[in-house]
Design a protein around this motif. Structure first.
Motif, mmCIF file in Angstrom:
data_model
loop_
_atom_site.group_PDB
_atom_site.id
_atom_site.type_symbol
_atom_site.label_atom_id
_atom_site.label_comp_id
_atom_site.label_asym_id
_atom_site.label_seq_id
_atom_site.Cartn_x
_atom_site.Cartn_y
_atom_site.Cartn_z
ATOM 1 N N ALA A 229 0.859 -1.190 0.000
ATOM 2 C CA ALA A 229 0.000 0.000 0.000
ATOM 3 C C ALA A 229 0.892 1.235 0.000
ATOM 4 N N PRO A 230 0.549 2.267 -0.734
ATOM 5 C CA PRO A 230 1.384 3.474 -0.787
ATOM 6 C C PRO A 230 1.550 4.088 0.607
ATOM 7 N N PRO A 231 2.781 4.430 0.996
ATOM 8 C CA PRO A 231 2.974 5.108 2.286
ATOM 9 C C PRO A 231 2.123 6.370 2.411
ATOM 10 N N SER A 232 1.914 7.045 1.284
ATOM 11 C CA SER A 232 1.123 8.282 1.293
ATOM 12 C C SER A 232 -0.347 8.024 1.612
ATOM 13 N N SER A 233 -0.810 6.757 1.476
ATOM 14 C CA SER A 233 -2.232 6.477 1.720
ATOM 15 C C SER A 233 -2.595 6.619 3.193
ATOM 16 N N ALA A 234 -1.592 6.701 4.071
ATOM 17 C CA ALA A 234 -1.869 7.007 5.476
ATOM 18 C C ALA A 234 -2.411 8.423 5.619
ATOM 19 N N GLN A 235 -2.270 9.201 4.545
ATOM 20 C CA GLN A 235 -2.779 10.574 4.542
ATOM 21 C C GLN A 235 -3.794 10.801 3.429
ATOM 22 N N TRP A 236 -4.301 9.719 2.866
ATOM 23 C CA TRP A 236 -5.283 9.826 1.794
ATOM 24 C C TRP A 236 -6.676 10.097 2.340
ATOM 25 N N SER A 237 -7.465 10.770 1.516
ATOM 26 C CA SER A 237 -8.897 10.905 1.760
ATOM 27 C C SER A 237 -9.621 9.855 0.920
ATOM 28 N N GLY A 238 -10.936 9.786 1.080
ATOM 29 C CA GLY A 238 -11.710 8.820 0.307
ATOM 30 C C GLY A 238 -11.589 9.031 -1.186
ATOM 31 N N GLY A 239 -11.491 10.274 -1.615
ATOM 32 C CA GLY A 239 -11.376 10.570 -3.037
ATOM 33 C C GLY A 239 -10.075 10.075 -3.632
ATOM 34 N N ASP A 240 -8.994 10.051 -2.857
ATOM 35 C CA ASP A 240 -7.687 9.616 -3.350
ATOM 36 C C ASP A 240 -7.702 8.140 -3.730
ATOM 37 N N ARG A 241 -8.299 7.297 -2.875
ATOM 38 C CA ARG A 241 -8.298 5.861 -3.202
ATOM 39 C C ARG A 241 -9.191 5.600 -4.420
ATOM 40 N N TYR A 242 -10.286 6.356 -4.546
ATOM 41 C CA TYR A 242 -11.156 6.177 -5.715
ATOM 42 C C TYR A 242 -10.433 6.588 -7.000
ATOM 43 N N ASN A 243 -9.768 7.724 -6.970
ATOM 44 C CA ASN A 243 -9.058 8.206 -8.156
ATOM 45 C C ASN A 243 -7.951 7.246 -8.573
ATOM 46 N N ALA A 244 -7.246 6.663 -7.599
ATOM 47 C CA ALA A 244 -6.183 5.708 -7.912
ATOM 48 C C ALA A 244 -6.759 4.442 -8.547
ATOM 49 N N PHE A 245 -7.928 4.033 -8.100
ATOM 50 C CA PHE A 245 -8.556 2.840 -8.661
ATOM 51 C C PHE A 245 -9.023 3.109 -10.087
ATOM 52 N N VAL A 246 -9.602 4.276 -10.327
ATOM 53 C CA VAL A 246 -10.052 4.651 -11.667
ATOM 54 C C VAL A 246 -8.863 4.741 -12.623
ATOM 55 N N ALA A 247 -7.743 5.250 -12.121
ATOM 56 C CA ALA A 247 -6.540 5.401 -12.948
ATOM 57 C C ALA A 247 -5.796 4.080 -13.124
ATOM 58 N N GLU A 248 -6.333 3.006 -12.575
ATOM 59 C CA GLU A 248 -5.730 1.667 -12.633
ATOM 60 C C GLU A 248 -4.329 1.637 -12.039
ATOM 61 N N GLN A 249 -4.171 2.364 -10.935
ATOM 62 C CA GLN A 249 -2.943 2.330 -10.147
ATOM 63 C C GLN A 249 -3.123 1.504 -8.880
ATOM 64 N N LEU A 250 -4.332 0.979 -8.716
ATOM 65 C CA LEU A 250 -4.705 0.279 -7.497
ATOM 66 C C LEU A 250 -5.519 -0.952 -7.868
ATOM 67 N N ALA A 251 -5.093 -2.113 -7.370
ATOM 68 C CA ALA A 251 -5.774 -3.355 -7.745
ATOM 69 C C ALA A 251 -6.974 -3.659 -6.866
ATOM 70 N N MET A 252 -6.828 -3.420 -5.550
ATOM 71 C CA MET A 252 -7.922 -3.688 -4.608
ATOM 72 C C MET A 252 -8.171 -2.413 -3.807
ATOM 73 N N CYS A 253 -9.392 -1.953 -3.848
ATOM 74 C CA CYS A 253 -9.721 -0.626 -3.334
ATOM 75 C C CYS A 253 -10.788 -0.716 -2.252
ATOM 76 N N LEU A 254 -10.589 0.002 -1.143
ATOM 77 C CA LEU A 254 -11.641 0.157 -0.150
ATOM 78 C C LEU A 254 -12.760 0.966 -0.804
ATOM 79 N N GLY A 255 -13.961 0.391 -0.868
ATOM 80 C CA GLY A 255 -15.022 1.067 -1.610
ATOM 81 C C GLY A 255 -16.383 0.893 -0.964
ATOM 82 N N GLY A 256 -17.399 1.275 -1.737
ATOM 83 C CA GLY A 256 -18.775 1.172 -1.264
ATOM 84 C C GLY A 256 -19.733 1.192 -2.430
#
Length: 420
Positions: free
Chosen positions: A248-275
């Protein structure tokens, strides 16, 4: 002449009778006031009024949209002034407090009479109950899940139809899915990511990991049980995703909900916390993305999901309980849920209705039927007040500023102080 005088006097006699009749008709009309923080309720009100008019019923409803930030303060003011609405659908985490002060009427008989009651999310019902009686019911639902990229699973030999169910499987998959794709020495595809900069995100995504490890934050009576080996083990696992397993990116300790969504959309993230609220957005933002919906992995316990959204209840100040009961029965009807909510891809409170024509167009929505069965909501009389403690201590641990065990113990102590 006499004929004209007679007609005149007849008119004088008839007019007051008509005025009286009209006044009686107007005064006999029952108008329910419905509050909700979500605009979708306006559609339910419109359907209800149309049905009442069709059946010549004198009951009508009027809708008032309550902004999220005002939903508590406005209700308290209304209760104090004796002007509370008949029905209120608000953030479900607020109900334990308002039920405890007698703001909502007993709905136990209504709940027991519902032929579909077994299809309501059983794990969410306790937050709307007191002393074995139901005072509110889950209505507008949000659930936390794992979203995963099926193409990325295929590329590393993982079965896209069988996502990881346990922590060890999750970690193993995340390792395979973390890649330096262009071989420049920098990881550009991460197995997963955290959302560490928002207290609500810890509640929505961290707590299901805790529940899946047989831990908890509160009992069903609101007692703090956060300082436990199960919670410490869970936070340690989250810490290890960044610092030990490096998936997991070290920076994700400071991510907001929008950051994980944007990374998933950009296909930089394989498994995403979502809803569920991400599903329609993904269809618009990444129409070619082949993704799946899965339970948040568990360890010792059974998989769990955070049951968020709204509960609905009849206020104690309502003078129209029977009419309000009729409105709620109508709101839970198949017709209303499939007409007003399903086309908008909003989650329904009844799992028996998930196999519908609208969800079939986006099959991921149908996955939420089984996930809904495992929904759970933390029970606290001062839910929002614990946010500062949760964010400070848990993020401090993820950033390596506070030892994991200390973070959990101190967080529990602070929550305990808030509740006193």
């Amino acid at each position: 002449m006499k004929k004209h005088v007679l007609v005149f006097f007849l008119i004088l006699l008839i007019l007051p009778m008509q005025i009286f009749a009209n006044g009686t008709q107007e005064s006999s009309e029952t108008v329910l006031t419905i509050w909700d923080r979500n605009a979708e309720m306006e559609g339910v009100v419109s359907l209800f009024n149309a049905e009442m008019e069709k059946t010549n019923s004198p009951i009508r409803a009027k809708f008032e949209l309550i902004p999220y930030e005002q939903q508590v303060s406005k209700f308290i003011s209304a209760l104090t002034a004796g002007t509370a609405p008949d029905i209120y659908s608000l953030d479900l985490v607020q109900f334990p407090y308002f039920i405890s002060i007698g703001a909502f009427a007993d709905m136990e008989e209504l709940y027991q009479s519902m032929p579909y009651k077994e299809y309501l999310p059983q794990g969410m019902l306790p937050i709307g109950a007191m002393d074995g009686r139901q005072y509110a019911l889950p209505y507008e639902i949000d659930l936390s899940v794992i979203l995963y990229n099926k193409d990325m699973f295929r590329e590393v030999g993982l079965d896209p139809e069988n996502p990881p169910e346990k922590w060890d499987e999750f970690i193993k998959a995340a390792k395979l899915l973390t890649k330096d794709k262009d071989k420049d020495g920098t990881i550009d595809q991460w197995g997963t990511a955290l959302v560490g900069n928002d207290a609500g995100s810890y509640m929505f995504w961290f707590m299901p990991f805790v529940w899946g490890n047989n831990g908890d934050m509160f009992t069903n009576k609101g007692e703090v049980v956060f300082d436990s080996p199960e919670v410490k083990e869970t936070l340690q696992m989250w810490y290890d995703l960044i610092h030990t397993y490096k998936v997991a990116p070290p920076s994700s300790a400071q991510w907001s909900g929008g950051d994980r969504y944007n990374a998933f959309v950009a296909e930089q993230l394989a498994m995403c916390l979502g809803g569920n609220f991400n599903i329609t957005a993904l269809k618009q933002d990444a129409p070619d993305l082949d993704f799946g919906v899965a339970f948040i992995p568990s360890n010792r316990g059974t998989p769990a999901t955070f049951g968020g959204g709204n509960m609905i209840g009849i206020t104690k100040q309502s003078k129209n309980y029977d009419a309000a009961k009729q409105f709620i029965e109508f709101a839970y009807s198949e017709k209303v849920l499939l007409t007003n909510y399903a086309p908008k891809m909003a989650l329904l409170p009844r799992s028996d209705l998930y196999d519908n024509e609208y969800y079939q167009e986006i099959p991921q929505m149908m996955d939420f039927a089984r996930i809904l069965e495992n929904a759970k909501t933390p029970f606290s009389y001062k839910y929002n007040q614990i946010y500062d403690a949760v964010l400070y201590h848990l993020q401090g641990a993820l950033l390596g500023k506070i030892p994991v065990n200390t973070a959990v113990s101190d967080c529990a102590s602070e929550i305990q102080k808030v509740l006193k």
